[in-house]
Design an enzyme around this catalytic site. Structure first.
Site, PDB file in Angstrom:
ATOM      1  N   LYS A   1      55.305  76.257  55.658  1.00 35.59           N
ATOM      2  CA  LYS A   1      55.812  77.456  56.360  1.00 35.59           C
ATOM      3  C   LYS A   1      54.987  78.686  55.983  1.00 35.59           C
ATOM      4  CE  LYS A   1      60.040  77.262  54.575  1.00 35.59           C
ATOM      5  NZ  LYS A   1      60.033  76.022  53.796  1.00 35.59           N
TER       6      LYS A   1
ATOM      7  N   ARG B   1      50.937  71.830  44.755  1.00 36.47           N
ATOM      8  CA  ARG B   1      50.750  73.269  45.020  1.00 36.47           C
ATOM      9  C   ARG B   1      50.312  74.012  43.753  1.00 36.47           C
ATOM     10  NH1 ARG B   1      55.115  75.767  48.638  1.00 36.47           N
ATOM     11  NH2 ARG B   1      56.554  74.767  47.190  1.00 36.47           N
TER      12      ARG B   1
ATOM     13  N   ARG C   1      54.594  76.579  40.503  1.00 38.30           N
ATOM     14  CA  ARG C   1      55.931  77.181  40.545  1.00 38.30           C
ATOM     15  C   ARG C   1      56.874  76.372  39.667  1.00 38.30           C
ATOM     16  NH1 ARG C   1      57.465  78.071  46.811  1.00 38.30           N
ATOM     17  NH2 ARG C   1      59.404  77.192  46.028  1.00 38.30           N
TER      18      ARG C   1
ATOM     19  N   ARG D   1      65.765  70.277  46.253  1.00 42.97           N
ATOM     20  CA  ARG D   1      65.540  71.249  47.335  1.00 42.97           C
ATOM     21  C   ARG D   1      65.547  70.547  48.693  1.00 42.97           C
ATOM     22  NH1 ARG D   1      60.278  73.344  44.890  1.00 42.97           N
ATOM     23  NH2 ARG D   1      59.799  74.166  46.937  1.00 42.97           N
TER      24      ARG D   1
ATOM     25  N   ARG E   1      68.664  80.278  56.048  1.00 35.23           N
ATOM     26  CA  ARG E   1      68.695  78.950  55.457  1.00 35.23           C
ATOM     27  C   ARG E   1      70.104  78.351  55.474  1.00 35.23           C
ATOM     28  NH1 ARG E   1      64.117  79.462  51.766  1.00 35.23           N
ATOM     29  NH2 ARG E   1      63.645  77.480  50.809  1.00 35.23           N
TER      30      ARG E   1
HETATM   31  P1  ADP Z   1      60.810  76.276  49.588  1.00 35.08           P
HETATM   32  O1  ADP Z   1      59.421  75.909  49.166  1.00 35.08           O
HETATM   33  O2  ADP Z   1      61.847  75.342  49.018  1.00 35.08           O
HETATM   34  O3  ADP Z   1      60.944  76.472  51.068  1.00 35.08           O
HETATM   35  P2  ADP Z   1      61.059  79.170  48.982  1.00 35.08           P
HETATM   36  O4  ADP Z   1      59.839  79.670  48.313  1.00 35.08           O
HETATM   37  O5  ADP Z   1      61.271  79.566  50.405  1.00 35.08           O
HETATM   38  O6  ADP Z   1      61.130  77.605  48.757  1.00 35.08           O
HETATM   39  O7  ADP Z   1      62.357  79.643  48.167  1.00 35.08           O
HETATM   40  C1  ADP Z   1      62.450  79.439  46.769  1.00 35.08           C
HETATM   41  C2  ADP Z   1      63.891  79.556  46.352  1.00 35.08           C
HETATM   42  O8  ADP Z   1      64.376  80.871  46.642  1.00 35.08           O
HETATM   43  C3  ADP Z   1      64.857  78.619  47.063  1.00 35.08           C
HETATM   44  O9  ADP Z   1      64.908  77.321  46.496  1.00 35.08           O
HETATM   45  C4  ADP Z   1      66.171  79.387  46.873  1.00 35.08           C
HETATM   46  O10 ADP Z   1      66.659  79.232  45.548  1.00 35.08           O
HETATM   47  C5  ADP Z   1      65.738  80.833  47.045  1.00 35.08           C
HETATM   48  N1  ADP Z   1      65.843  81.258  48.453  1.00 35.08           N
HETATM   49  C6  ADP Z   1      64.812  81.632  49.270  1.00 35.08           C
HETATM   50  N2  ADP Z   1      65.267  81.960  50.488  1.00 35.08           N
HETATM   51  C7  ADP Z   1      66.612  81.793  50.450  1.00 35.08           C
HETATM   52  C8  ADP Z   1      67.649  81.959  51.404  1.00 35.08           C
HETATM   53  N3  ADP Z   1      67.397  82.367  52.657  1.00 35.08           N
HETATM   54  N4  ADP Z   1      68.915  81.704  51.014  1.00 35.08           N
HETATM   55  C9  ADP Z   1      69.200  81.312  49.753  1.00 35.08           C
HETATM   56  N5  ADP Z   1      68.268  81.103  48.814  1.00 35.08           N
HETATM   57  C10 ADP Z   1      66.980  81.354  49.146  1.00 35.08           C
END
Ligand code: ADP
Length: 300
Positions: free
Chosen positions: A82, A193, A237, A248, A159
């Site tokens: 994404k 990553r 990360r 996740r 989300r």
């Molecule tokens: P991913 O690689 O899992 O898509 P992100 O970098 O988008 O991860 O997000 C990292 C973390 O930040 C998520 O696992 C969650 O804990 C938190 N997070 C990010 N966006 C949201 C959201 N819209 N609602 C709730 N938690 C979020």
């Protein structure tokens, strides 16, 4: 309205188009919170509409798509890419790429009780509370509005269905791009990553080569290796461990897949299956978005 017609819908300043201003309310009520983040977002649409109207008439935009005012969302499992595609489209279209994961990580880097509670959730692969993420996003949109930004590509938000309902209530999302990738590749991509701790650039050391069969062709995604300058500064990360990535993915299927359905019902969802790495996928994505003839897209 069909998804293809939504791609280039001209900007409208409507009361619904005011998500950034909705923040004004949540931000102004946040001063008592230790992190500066409100847990009580309230919406005053009339005030928000008036503020947006004022700001959009003065917003500079260097993009050839000036005035399009894109309000796009990227959905997709962890590791799908994404961030990569949202950031490329953001450069091409001249709208900010706003990743709520990045906002959360910034918040985690500050000290304080809230930050350590959040770290606990994020490092175990859980979502942070809706109110919290809405408030963080609100602050980011408000700051962007003050700098003259208009439109956005959201990555990682919404989300949950609650987040999608709130967003739908206050703004007019034009298009939701749902990126898909074969499941075998997702875990490997997260584990491979790497991020440069100095410049923040993203790389991937995984070499993904999935054999083809009768149902699907071979998929090859070469590693995206760092240049010598970044090589010694790479970090991973904290939530990119096998156990946490699996959690996740589980949470995505439970909490976020219903969001795909939410937008599908509203005719806003564009499903896009990634055929492989960036060289193969980017031109096809542009074609799917009817952007392939744009001169700038070749260099984005
Ligand atoms: P991913 O690689 O899992 O898509 P992100 O970098 O988008 O991860 O997000 C990292 C973390 O930040 C998520 O696992 C969650 O804990 C938190 N997070 C990010 N966006 C949201 C959201 N819209 N609602 C709730 N938690 C979020």
């Amino acid at each position: 309205m069909a998804v293809s017609q939504r791609l280039f819908r001209p900007a409208k300043t409507t009361v619904k188009n005011t998500f950034s201003s909705f923040l004004i309310r949540s931000i102004s009520s946040s001063s008592s919170s230790s992190s500066g983040t409100s847990l009580d977002p309230k919406i005053d649409l009339e005030e928000a509409a008036a503020q947006l109207e004022k700001s959009s008439s003065t917003s500079p935009s260097p993009s050839p798509y000036k005035g399009r005012n894109f309000h796009w969302v990227f959905l997709g499992c962890p590791g799908v890419g994404k961030g990569t595609y949202a950031s490329r489209l953001s450069s091409l279209l001249g709208v900010p790429h706003i990743a709520t994961g990045d906002l959360v990580r910034e918040e985690l880097s500050s000290s304080g009780l809230l930050s350590s509670q959040l770290k606990e959730l994020v490092n175990h692969g859980k979502l942070v509370p809706d109110e919290f993420i809405i408030s963080l996003l609100s602050k980011r949109l408000q700051a962007g509005k003050e700098k003259g930004e208009s439109g956005y590509i959201l990555d990682g938000f919404p989300r949950t269905v609650t987040q999608a309902e709130i967003l739908e209530g206050v703004t007019n999302i034009d298009l939701v791009i749902n990126l898909k990738l074969r499941e075998e590749a997702l875990l490997a991509k997260c584990l491979g990553r790497r991020i440069c701790s100095e410049c923040g650039a993203n790389y991937n050391v995984a070499c993904i080569d999935i054999k083809g069969d009768d149902d699907s062709p071979r998929m090859y995604m070469p590693p995206l290796l760092p240049p010598p300058d970044c090589e010694s500064k790479l970090i991973s990360r904290a939530d990119d461990t096998e156990e946490v990535v699996k959690e996740r993915l589980r949470i995505y299927n439970k909490m976020t897949q219903p969001v795909e359905e939410f937008y599908k019902k509203r005719g806003k969802l564009l499903e896009f299956e990634l055929p492989g790495g960036i060289p193969e996928s980017w031109p096809r994505l542009l074609r799917a978005l009817h952007l392939e003839n744009d001169k700038q897209s070749a260099i984005a």
